[in-house]
Design an enzyme around this catalytic site. Sequence first.
Site, PDB file in Angstrom:
ATOM      1  N   GLU A  75      19.167   5.288  81.296  1.00  0.00           N
ATOM      2  CA  GLU A  75      19.800   4.110  81.140  1.00  0.00           C
ATOM      3  C   GLU A  75      19.559   3.089  82.154  1.00  0.00           C
ATOM      4  OE1 GLU A  75      21.535   3.593  78.363  1.00  0.00           O
ATOM      5  OE2 GLU A  75      21.658   5.916  77.839  1.00  0.00           O
ATOM      6  N   ARG A 117      22.170   2.052  64.267  1.00  0.00           N
ATOM      7  CA  ARG A 117      20.543   1.714  64.578  1.00  0.00           C
ATOM      8  C   ARG A 117      19.722   2.457  63.544  1.00  0.00           C
ATOM      9  NH1 ARG A 117      21.051   3.126  70.910  1.00  0.00           N
ATOM     10  NH2 ARG A 117      21.692   5.096  69.864  1.00  0.00           N
TER      11      ARG A 117
END
Length: 187
Positions: A75, A117
């Site tokens: 991340e 997504r």
Amino acid sequence: MKTNPLISFSFILLILIIGGCSIVFKNHSSTKLSPDKSKITEGYVKRVIDGDTILVAFKNNREERVRMILIDTPETKHPHLGVEPFGPEASKYTKEKLYGKEVQLETDVQQRDKYGRLLAYIWVNGELYNEELINNGLARVAVFPPNTKYVRIFRSLQAIARKKKIGIWSIKDYVNDRGYNTDISFK
């Protein structure tokens, strides 16, 4: 006396396997991969969000957030996890390799994730980019069935990167089956 070519090939292959030779060289898969043309959409990368997520613009002026299938990079913008080791490197690498480029998006069985997504394998200049992130130790294999088309290849490449201690694999106990262990010391 004639020899059967299939028997000769099988014998050579058996010798290579017994001898421990690998059919994977230079951290690349042994076969030239190509996308399923019936599942391809073309566009260009308008923005890189992080190492495994991009914004793609299509010819019809539509834009989509695209999450790469079968990989997970550390991340860089997570609200709770913050910036993880090798997250900035993965994002930078993806930006250098994909930003502004024409890409082909190959979908698998499931086309969207729970966040809406688009899920895709990213092809650029005939190469599978998802695979490149694994080769360079910037992503781990993350399997979310039913999207598993290249999982065997990706796992074999991940094993090579792990053995060579490349990128994310250079930090002992950092990578696990659920993601990345941020509770360990990275020094």
